[in-house]
Design a protein around this motif. Structure first.
Motif, PDB file in Angstrom:
ATOM      1  N   MET A   1       1.033  -1.079  -0.039  1.00  0.00           N
ATOM      2  CA  MET A   1      -0.094  -0.001   0.005  1.00  0.00           C
ATOM      3  C   MET A   1       0.895   1.189   0.050  1.00  0.00           C
ATOM      4  SD  MET A   1      -3.126  -0.810   2.681  1.00  0.00           S
ATOM      5  CE  MET A   1      -2.178  -0.656   3.914  1.00  0.00           C
ATOM      6  N   SER A   2       0.512   2.112  -0.752  1.00  0.00           N
ATOM      7  CA  SER A   2       1.264   3.351  -0.939  1.00  0.00           C
ATOM      8  C   SER A   2       0.471   4.484  -1.420  1.00  0.00           C
ATOM      9  CB  SER A   2       2.576   3.220  -1.720  1.00  0.00           C
ATOM     10  OG  SER A   2       2.339   2.690  -2.937  1.00  0.00           O
ATOM     11  N   ILE A   3       1.167   5.697  -1.423  1.00  0.00           N
ATOM     12  CA  ILE A   3       0.674   6.723  -2.024  1.00  0.00           C
ATOM     13  C   ILE A   3       1.487   6.953  -3.274  1.00  0.00           C
ATOM     14  CG2 ILE A   3       0.425   9.477  -2.326  1.00  0.00           C
ATOM     15  CD1 ILE A   3       0.626   9.385   1.133  1.00  0.00           C
ATOM     16  N   GLU A   4       0.865   6.823  -4.312  1.00  0.00           N
ATOM     17  CA  GLU A   4       1.285   6.895  -5.530  1.00  0.00           C
ATOM     18  C   GLU A   4       1.344   8.149  -6.391  1.00  0.00           C
ATOM     19  OE1 GLU A   4      -1.186   4.417  -5.887  1.00  0.00           O
ATOM     20  OE2 GLU A   4      -0.174   2.941  -4.733  1.00  0.00           O
ATOM     21  N   TYR A   5       2.656   8.533  -7.216  1.00  0.00           N
ATOM     22  CA  TYR A   5       2.746   9.981  -7.826  1.00  0.00           C
ATOM     23  C   TYR A   5       3.326   9.903  -9.234  1.00  0.00           C
ATOM     24  CZ  TYR A   5       7.173  10.081  -5.463  1.00  0.00           C
ATOM     25  OH  TYR A   5       8.355   9.779  -5.063  1.00  0.00           O
ATOM     26  N   VAL A   6       3.136  10.797 -10.098  1.00  0.00           N
ATOM     27  CA  VAL A   6       3.935  10.872 -11.379  1.00  0.00           C
ATOM     28  C   VAL A   6       4.017  12.269 -11.817  1.00  0.00           C
ATOM     29  CG1 VAL A   6       1.555  10.581 -12.765  1.00  0.00           C
ATOM     30  CG2 VAL A   6       3.711   9.720 -13.468  1.00  0.00           C
ATOM     31  N   VAL A   7       5.189  12.596 -12.419  1.00  0.00           N
ATOM     32  CA  VAL A   7       5.266  13.847 -12.900  1.00  0.00           C
ATOM     33  C   VAL A   7       4.700  13.821 -14.251  1.00  0.00           C
ATOM     34  CG1 VAL A   7       7.144  15.451 -13.890  1.00  0.00           C
ATOM     35  CG2 VAL A   7       7.653  14.129 -11.638  1.00  0.00           C
ATOM     36  N   ALA A 183      -3.039  16.927   3.475  1.00  0.00           N
ATOM     37  CA  ALA A 183      -4.241  16.904   2.284  1.00  0.00           C
ATOM     38  C   ALA A 183      -3.391  17.663   1.120  1.00  0.00           C
ATOM     39  CB  ALA A 183      -5.470  17.456   2.759  1.00  0.00           C
ATOM     40  N   ALA A 184      -3.074  18.863   1.508  1.00  0.00           N
ATOM     41  CA  ALA A 184      -2.335  19.705   0.455  1.00  0.00           C
ATOM     42  C   ALA A 184      -1.364  18.814  -0.338  1.00  0.00           C
ATOM     43  CB  ALA A 184      -1.997  20.934   1.005  1.00  0.00           C
ATOM     44  N   LEU A 185      -0.572  18.175   0.344  1.00  0.00           N
ATOM     45  CA  LEU A 185       0.672  17.359  -0.363  1.00  0.00           C
ATOM     46  C   LEU A 185       0.015  16.214  -1.090  1.00  0.00           C
ATOM     47  CD1 LEU A 185       3.239  17.415   2.324  1.00  0.00           C
ATOM     48  CD2 LEU A 185       3.497  18.141   0.153  1.00  0.00           C
ATOM     49  N   PHE A 186      -0.755  15.546  -0.615  1.00  0.00           N
ATOM     50  CA  PHE A 186      -1.109  14.202  -1.108  1.00  0.00           C
ATOM     51  C   PHE A 186      -2.648  14.037  -1.717  1.00  0.00           C
ATOM     52  CE2 PHE A 186       2.144  13.068   2.053  1.00  0.00           C
ATOM     53  CZ  PHE A 186       3.123  12.748   1.217  1.00  0.00           C
ATOM     54  N   ALA A 187      -3.842  14.865  -1.148  1.00  0.00           N
ATOM     55  CA  ALA A 187      -4.969  14.643  -1.538  1.00  0.00           C
ATOM     56  C   ALA A 187      -5.868  15.624  -2.400  1.00  0.00           C
ATOM     57  CB  ALA A 187      -5.885  14.805  -0.052  1.00  0.00           C
ATOM     58  N   ALA A 188      -4.913  16.431  -3.227  1.00  0.00           N
ATOM     59  CA  ALA A 188      -5.451  17.104  -4.338  1.00  0.00           C
ATOM     60  C   ALA A 188      -5.955  16.620  -5.526  1.00  0.00           C
ATOM     61  CB  ALA A 188      -4.537  18.524  -4.205  1.00  0.00           C
ATOM     62  N   GLY A 189      -5.302  15.357  -5.624  1.00  0.00           N
ATOM     63  CA  GLY A 189      -5.486  14.829  -7.178  1.00  0.00           C
ATOM     64  C   GLY A 189      -4.197  15.261  -8.128  1.00  0.00           C
ATOM     65  N   SER A 190      -4.043  16.332  -8.168  1.00  0.00           N
ATOM     66  CA  SER A 190      -3.111  16.775  -9.046  1.00  0.00           C
ATOM     67  C   SER A 190      -2.438  18.495  -8.261  1.00  0.00           C
ATOM     68  CB  SER A 190      -3.515  17.419 -10.475  1.00  0.00           C
ATOM     69  OG  SER A 190      -4.527  18.100 -10.480  1.00  0.00           O
ATOM     70  N   LEU A 191      -1.346  18.425  -8.489  1.00  0.00           N
ATOM     71  CA  LEU A 191      -0.729  19.692  -8.089  1.00  0.00           C
ATOM     72  C   LEU A 191       0.029  20.655  -9.086  1.00  0.00           C
ATOM     73  CD1 LEU A 191       1.040  18.360  -4.802  1.00  0.00           C
ATOM     74  CD2 LEU A 191      -0.907  19.813  -4.723  1.00  0.00           C
ATOM     75  N   LEU A 268       2.136  17.392 -11.049  1.00  0.00           N
ATOM     76  CA  LEU A 268       2.251  16.121 -10.320  1.00  0.00           C
ATOM     77  C   LEU A 268       0.892  15.588  -9.899  1.00  0.00           C
ATOM     78  CD1 LEU A 268       4.800  14.401  -9.204  1.00  0.00           C
ATOM     79  CD2 LEU A 268       3.947  15.417  -6.905  1.00  0.00           C
ATOM     80  N   GLN A 269       0.893  14.329 -10.591  1.00  0.00           N
ATOM     81  CA  GLN A 269      -0.465  13.708 -10.330  1.00  0.00           C
ATOM     82  C   GLN A 269      -0.205  12.910  -9.116  1.00  0.00           C
ATOM     83  OE1 GLN A 269      -3.495  13.804 -11.953  1.00  0.00           O
ATOM     84  NE2 GLN A 269      -2.724  15.184 -13.716  1.00  0.00           N
ATOM     85  N   VAL A 270      -1.215  12.727  -8.226  1.00  0.00           N
ATOM     86  CA  VAL A 270      -1.209  12.010  -6.841  1.00  0.00           C
ATOM     87  C   VAL A 270      -2.315  11.266  -6.509  1.00  0.00           C
ATOM     88  CG1 VAL A 270      -0.599  12.294  -4.469  1.00  0.00           C
ATOM     89  CG2 VAL A 270       0.256  14.042  -6.057  1.00  0.00           C
ATOM     90  N   SER A 271      -2.240   9.956  -6.219  1.00  0.00           N
ATOM     91  CA  SER A 271      -3.469   9.006  -5.988  1.00  0.00           C
ATOM     92  C   SER A 271      -3.146   8.476  -4.641  1.00  0.00           C
ATOM     93  CB  SER A 271      -3.274   7.699  -6.661  1.00  0.00           C
ATOM     94  OG  SER A 271      -4.351   7.029  -6.408  1.00  0.00           O
ATOM     95  N   LEU A 272      -3.874   9.195  -3.367  1.00  0.00           N
ATOM     96  CA  LEU A 272      -3.712   8.917  -2.084  1.00  0.00           C
ATOM     97  C   LEU A 272      -4.242   7.478  -1.815  1.00  0.00           C
ATOM     98  CD1 LEU A 272      -3.174  10.197   0.648  1.00  0.00           C
ATOM     99  CD2 LEU A 272      -5.710  11.005   0.715  1.00  0.00           C
TER     100      LEU A 272
END
Length: 272
Positions: A1-7, A183-191, A268-272
């Motif tokens: 289990m992890s938080i996933e992200y992609v540039v 939440a700002a770092l990981f829960a916005a969906g995209s930054l 940066l796309q983030v999936s919590l």
């Protein structure tokens, strides 16, 4: 289990797969395949006998999806065949292939979370404080999602207190709490690049003292003058240490990817 992200830099690999979300899913499956294969070999299990449970977090709770390992291995193999262009991609900063993708492993340790808060000094740069307030005007992320994770035992977040932090910015009080920061770092969906700069500035991750002769150090150019020239350059200012907790290593890699997303002018796309 992890938080996933992609540039989220456009590339042939992402286009071939169907976009950033499909790419993120493929990278996640590849990671799951690697982990499951390693564990299956340790336990002398045949791959076709193994099933994986993937947890999906929402405000309604935590859902579990069971996937046969054989299906995941097939998807991962098809993905690997498409990653040739990664070798020449400037966003490939975390690995040799698909290096625009990374993870922050669960559970996020209390030590790692504390490391984040300790980076917010007593005086926050006014531009970062303004960016923080603007970010929350748009209801971009919901701290309730972080509160939900805290309520799930130690599976996701070891720290159980969403304590608040008070600093100053330009002579004015600046406050936030732990759930808001995560939440700002990981829960916005995209930054967006502006979000990335704000968060990096808030966390003291940017160094304005850049040696113009140092061509090896990656920088972001900001504050354009009227003639279009860059007035200031900011470098990434967080480095791995041999004594880092694994969770801190994950967070440093995440911030590094966030920096490169901003430098490349992409999300940066983030999936919590």
């Amino acid at each position: 289990m992890s938080i996933e992200y992609v540039v989220a830099r456009p590339c042939a690999v992402k286009n071939d797969l169907g976009g950033d979300e499909a790419f993120l899913r493929a990278c996640t499956w590849r990671l799951m395949a690697r982990t499951a294969k390693r564990e299956a070999r340790k336990k002398n299990l045949r791959f076709e006998e193994v099933k994986l449970t993937h947890r999906i977090v929402s405000l309604d709770g935590v859902d579990q999806v069971v996937e046969p390992l054989s299906d995941i291995l097939e998807e991962a193999a098809r993905f690997e065949e498409k990653t040739g262009p990664c070798a020449d991609c400037p966003a490939c900063v975390l690995d040799e292939t698909a290096g625009c993708f990374g993870t922050v492993g669960y559970p996020v340790t209390a030590e790692a979370e504390q490391w984040l808060y300790d980076r917010i000094t007593g005086e926050v740069e006014p531009w970062a404080a303004r960016g923080w307030r603007e970010f929350w005007k748009g209801a971009r992320a919901d701290p309730a999602r972080i509160a939900l994770l805290r309520s799930k035992g130690d599976d996701f977040l070891e720290g159980k207190s969403a304590w608040g932090l008070t600093a100053t910015s330009g002579g004015r009080p600046f406050t936030l709490n732990a759930n808001e920061l995560l939440a700002a770092l990981f829960a916005a969906g995209s930054l967006k690049p502006a979000d990335a700069l704000m968060l990096l500035g808030l966390l003291g991750a940017l160094d304005p003292d850049v040696d113009p002769e140092d061509e090896e150090r990656p920088v972001i150019g900001v504050s354009e003058a009227e003639n279009g020239e860059t007035e200031e350059k900011l470098a990434f200012d967080i480095y791995p240490e041999p004594y880092d907790d694994p969770g801190i290593c994950d967070l440093k890699a995440y911030l590094f990817a966030l920096f490169f997303a901003a430098a490349l002018g992409v999300e940066l796309q983030v999936s919590l």
